[in-house]
Scaffold this motif. Structure first.
Motif, PDB file in Angstrom:
ATOM      1  N   ASN A   1       2.380 -10.241  -6.997  1.00  0.00           N
ATOM      2  CA  ASN A   1       1.179 -10.809  -6.378  1.00  0.00           C
ATOM      3  C   ASN A   1       1.348 -10.997  -4.873  1.00  0.00           C
ATOM      4  OD1 ASN A   1      -0.197 -10.956  -8.798  1.00  0.00           O
ATOM      5  ND2 ASN A   1       0.500 -13.037  -9.246  1.00  0.00           N
ATOM      6  N   VAL A   2       2.607 -11.125  -4.443  1.00  0.00           N
ATOM      7  CA  VAL A   2       2.875 -11.321  -3.014  1.00  0.00           C
ATOM      8  C   VAL A   2       3.108  -9.979  -2.322  1.00  0.00           C
ATOM      9  CG1 VAL A   2       4.413 -12.369  -1.315  1.00  0.00           C
ATOM     10  CG2 VAL A   2       3.847 -13.600  -3.424  1.00  0.00           C
ATOM     11  N   THR A   3       4.011  -9.179  -2.873  1.00  0.00           N
ATOM     12  CA  THR A   3       4.343  -7.911  -2.211  1.00  0.00           C
ATOM     13  C   THR A   3       3.201  -6.903  -2.311  1.00  0.00           C
ATOM     14  OG1 THR A   3       5.387  -7.087  -4.239  1.00  0.00           O
ATOM     15  CG2 THR A   3       6.808  -8.186  -2.629  1.00  0.00           C
ATOM     16  N   GLY A   4       2.441  -6.954  -3.408  1.00  0.00           N
ATOM     17  CA  GLY A   4       1.407  -5.948  -3.615  1.00  0.00           C
ATOM     18  C   GLY A   4       2.022  -4.620  -4.012  1.00  0.00           C
ATOM     19  N   PHE A   5       1.311  -3.541  -3.752  1.00  0.00           N
ATOM     20  CA  PHE A   5       1.831  -2.224  -4.107  1.00  0.00           C
ATOM     21  C   PHE A   5       1.183  -1.168  -3.224  1.00  0.00           C
ATOM     22  CE2 PHE A   5      -2.001  -2.756  -6.564  1.00  0.00           C
ATOM     23  CZ  PHE A   5      -2.601  -1.502  -6.559  1.00  0.00           C
ATOM     24  N   VAL A   6       1.778   0.025  -3.230  1.00  0.00           N
ATOM     25  CA  VAL A   6       1.209   1.163  -2.498  1.00  0.00           C
ATOM     26  C   VAL A   6       0.661   2.165  -3.498  1.00  0.00           C
ATOM     27  CG1 VAL A   6       2.770   0.887  -0.534  1.00  0.00           C
ATOM     28  CG2 VAL A   6       3.398   2.419  -2.411  1.00  0.00           C
ATOM     29  N   GLY A   7      -0.219   3.011  -3.025  1.00  0.00           N
ATOM     30  CA  GLY A   7      -0.778   4.071  -3.846  1.00  0.00           C
ATOM     31  C   GLY A   7      -1.243   5.207  -2.955  1.00  0.00           C
ATOM     32  N   GLU A   8      -1.634   6.292  -3.572  1.00  0.00           N
ATOM     33  CA  GLU A   8      -2.085   7.444  -2.794  1.00  0.00           C
ATOM     34  C   GLU A   8      -3.405   7.138  -2.096  1.00  0.00           C
ATOM     35  OE1 GLU A   8      -3.264  12.095  -3.615  1.00  0.00           O
ATOM     36  OE2 GLU A   8      -1.683  11.155  -4.811  1.00  0.00           O
ATOM     37  N   ILE A   9      -3.489   7.535  -0.854  1.00  0.00           N
ATOM     38  CA  ILE A   9      -4.691   7.278  -0.066  1.00  0.00           C
ATOM     39  C   ILE A   9      -5.880   8.033  -0.660  1.00  0.00           C
ATOM     40  CG2 ILE A   9      -4.290   9.183   1.560  1.00  0.00           C
ATOM     41  CD1 ILE A   9      -5.265   7.243   3.785  1.00  0.00           C
ATOM     42  N   ASN A  10      -7.043   7.368  -0.708  1.00  0.00           N
ATOM     43  CA  ASN A  10      -8.237   8.019  -1.247  1.00  0.00           C
ATOM     44  C   ASN A  10      -9.159   8.470  -0.115  1.00  0.00           C
ATOM     45  OD1 ASN A  10      -9.834   5.734  -0.438  1.00  0.00           O
ATOM     46  ND2 ASN A  10      -9.239   4.674  -2.329  1.00  0.00           N
ATOM     47  N   GLU A  11     -10.268   9.088  -0.479  1.00  0.00           N
ATOM     48  CA  GLU A  11     -11.160   9.662   0.530  1.00  0.00           C
ATOM     49  C   GLU A  11     -11.754   8.594   1.445  1.00  0.00           C
ATOM     50  OE1 GLU A  11     -14.100  12.157  -1.202  1.00  0.00           O
ATOM     51  OE2 GLU A  11     -12.655  13.526  -2.127  1.00  0.00           O
ATOM     52  N   ASN A  12     -12.138   7.454   0.876  1.00  0.00           N
ATOM     53  CA  ASN A  12     -12.708   6.384   1.703  1.00  0.00           C
ATOM     54  C   ASN A  12     -11.683   5.862   2.708  1.00  0.00           C
ATOM     55  OD1 ASN A  12     -15.227   6.465   0.454  1.00  0.00           O
ATOM     56  ND2 ASN A  12     -14.625   4.993  -1.129  1.00  0.00           N
ATOM     57  N   GLU A  13     -10.437   5.685   2.241  1.00  0.00           N
ATOM     58  CA  GLU A  13      -9.386   5.202   3.137  1.00  0.00           C
ATOM     59  C   GLU A  13      -9.062   6.236   4.211  1.00  0.00           C
ATOM     60  OE1 GLU A  13      -6.990   2.337  -0.049  1.00  0.00           O
ATOM     61  OE2 GLU A  13      -6.641   4.504  -0.008  1.00  0.00           O
ATOM     62  N   LEU A  14      -9.113   7.516   3.844  1.00  0.00           N
ATOM     63  CA  LEU A  14      -8.880   8.563   4.840  1.00  0.00           C
ATOM     64  C   LEU A  14      -9.911   8.488   5.956  1.00  0.00           C
ATOM     65  CD1 LEU A  14      -7.876  11.827   2.913  1.00  0.00           C
ATOM     66  CD2 LEU A  14      -6.595  10.708   4.743  1.00  0.00           C
ATOM     67  N   ARG A  15     -11.168   8.259   5.587  1.00  0.00           N
ATOM     68  CA  ARG A  15     -12.215   8.144   6.608  1.00  0.00           C
ATOM     69  C   ARG A  15     -11.991   6.911   7.481  1.00  0.00           C
ATOM     70  NH1 ARG A  15     -15.568  10.359   2.418  1.00  0.00           N
ATOM     71  NH2 ARG A  15     -16.001   8.273   1.597  1.00  0.00           N
ATOM     72  N   GLN A  16     -11.586   5.804   6.856  1.00  0.00           N
ATOM     73  CA  GLN A  16     -11.346   4.577   7.613  1.00  0.00           C
ATOM     74  C   GLN A  16     -10.153   4.720   8.556  1.00  0.00           C
ATOM     75  OE1 GLN A  16     -10.853   1.528   4.650  1.00  0.00           O
ATOM     76  NE2 GLN A  16     -12.935   1.740   3.850  1.00  0.00           N
ATOM     77  N   MET A  17      -9.161   5.508   8.145  1.00  0.00           N
ATOM     78  CA  MET A  17      -7.936   5.673   8.928  1.00  0.00           C
ATOM     79  C   MET A  17      -7.959   6.930   9.798  1.00  0.00           C
ATOM     80  SD  MET A  17      -6.068   3.087   8.312  1.00  0.00           S
ATOM     81  CE  MET A  17      -5.842   1.766   7.125  1.00  0.00           C
ATOM     82  N   GLU A  18      -9.131   7.497  10.004  1.00  0.00           N
ATOM     83  CA  GLU A  18      -9.237   8.722  10.792  1.00  0.00           C
ATOM     84  C   GLU A  18      -8.626   8.523  12.181  1.00  0.00           C
ATOM     85  OE1 GLU A  18     -12.640  11.963  12.189  1.00  0.00           O
ATOM     86  OE2 GLU A  18     -13.197  10.169  11.048  1.00  0.00           O
ATOM     87  N   GLY A  19      -7.812   9.490  12.583  1.00  0.00           N
ATOM     88  CA  GLY A  19      -7.152   9.406  13.881  1.00  0.00           C
ATOM     89  C   GLY A  19      -5.821   8.693  13.854  1.00  0.00           C
ATOM     90  N   LYS A  20      -5.356   8.267  12.662  1.00  0.00           N
ATOM     91  CA  LYS A  20      -4.093   7.534  12.552  1.00  0.00           C
ATOM     92  C   LYS A  20      -3.026   8.329  11.793  1.00  0.00           C
ATOM     93  CE  LYS A  20      -6.124   2.914  12.900  1.00  0.00           C
ATOM     94  NZ  LYS A  20      -6.217   1.555  12.303  1.00  0.00           N
ATOM     95  N   SER A  21      -3.156   9.646  11.765  1.00  0.00           N
ATOM     96  CA  SER A  21      -2.132  10.549  11.212  1.00  0.00           C
ATOM     97  C   SER A  21      -1.982  10.463   9.702  1.00  0.00           C
ATOM     98  CB  SER A  21      -0.761  10.286  11.867  1.00  0.00           C
ATOM     99  OG  SER A  21      -0.835  10.468  13.262  1.00  0.00           O
ATOM    100  N   TYR A  22      -3.009   9.996   9.001  1.00  0.00           N
ATOM    101  CA  TYR A  22      -2.977  10.021   7.543  1.00  0.00           C
ATOM    102  C   TYR A  22      -3.549  11.348   7.047  1.00  0.00           C
ATOM    103  CZ  TYR A  22      -2.043   4.973   7.280  1.00  0.00           C
ATOM    104  OH  TYR A  22      -1.478   3.728   7.385  1.00  0.00           O
ATOM    105  N   VAL A  23      -2.973  11.869   5.966  1.00  0.00           N
ATOM    106  CA  VAL A  23      -3.507  13.071   5.322  1.00  0.00           C
ATOM    107  C   VAL A  23      -3.504  12.839   3.817  1.00  0.00           C
ATOM    108  CG1 VAL A  23      -2.673  14.605   7.150  1.00  0.00           C
ATOM    109  CG2 VAL A  23      -1.240  14.190   5.146  1.00  0.00           C
ATOM    110  N   GLY A  24      -4.221  13.699   3.096  1.00  0.00           N
ATOM    111  CA  GLY A  24      -4.247  13.596   1.646  1.00  0.00           C
ATOM    112  C   GLY A  24      -2.847  13.659   1.057  1.00  0.00           C
ATOM    113  N   GLY A  25      -2.566  12.777   0.095  1.00  0.00           N
ATOM    114  CA  GLY A  25      -1.239  12.713  -0.508  1.00  0.00           C
ATOM    115  C   GLY A  25      -0.367  11.615   0.063  1.00  0.00           C
TER     116      GLY A  25
END
Length: 221
Positions: free
Chosen positions: A168-192
């Motif tokens: 509950n504190v650390t949380g978790f990571v997962g594969e970036i989705n299309e909405n997150e890719l749009r939000q992170m545009e310009g920050k070097s994120y890609v699919g996968g």
């Protein structure tokens, strides 16, 4: 008897003008391609023989105040390839059969979907098989039917030693989705790519994520 010399002179003049125009056109084309656009064509030639292997960022680990790891990285392997190579000669179908023989069940449809999801440029490497062990990787690569256009790359995967106690504190990571890719545009994120979804992983994403790397590999044109 009529004099044809004026007509012949006119024809010769027209031919001279035509040749001069052709030479000027040729010279202009050479100037345009060799001088004006020289840098652009050099880049195109380089892109044709250089392929870029992108390495995912090394994510920062999370510890409690006593130095006990709450979120750590373990090494696994991905089998990588270039979209242009993967689409040739029924490679997807053959690879699906090969993986099944080695105890990694995956369909050709799933492989195609994964490649399409990660695609961002024809000469940018994508993962066709993810999160396999060293033993699985060695077994696959040693198979005579393993496509030589593919290659293994070590990849760090996220693990949480404390399990559900601190989730509950650390949380978790997962594969970036299309909405997150749009939000992170310009920050070097890609699919996968992996991205923090909840907890500390999400709150401190910019600090924990790290910077992606890469390597240019020269190939036969």
């Amino acid at each position: 008897m009529s004099d044809h010399r004026p007509e012949m002179n006119l024809r010769l003049l027209l031919w001279k003008l035509f040749l001069m125009f052709s030479l000027l056109l040729l010279a202009g084309g050479l100037y345009f391609f060799q001088i004006v656009n020289a840098d652009a064509y050099v880049r195109l030639a380089a892109n044709n023989r250089l392929r870029f292997i992108r390495f995912a960022p090394i994510r920062g680990e999370i510890f409690d105040r006593n130095g006990v790891p709450l979120a750590a990285n373990v090494t696994t392997f991905d089998i990588m390839g270039y979209p242009l190579d993967i689409e040739k000669n029924n490679m997807v179908e053959n690879l699906a059969l090969l993986l099944s023989r080695h105890g990694i069940p995956v369909s050709a449809e799933d492989l195609r979907r994964d490649v399409k999801r990660q695609f961002w440029a024809p000469y940018r490497v994508v993962s066709v098989v993810s999160n396999i062990t060293l033993a699985q990787m060695a077994d696959l690569v040693a198979d005579p039917e393993f496509p030589r256009q593919l290659f293994p790359i070590p990849v760090l995967r996220r693990t949480y030693p404390a399990g559900s106690i601190a989730s509950n504190v650390t949380g978790f990571v997962g594969e970036i989705n299309e909405n997150e890719l749009r939000q992170m545009e310009g920050k070097s994120y890609v699919g996968g790519d992996q991205i923090g979804k909840t907890g500390i992983e999400r709150q401190y994403e910019e600090i924990l994520r790290g910077e992606p790397g890469g390597e240019s590999v020269e190939v036969d044109a």
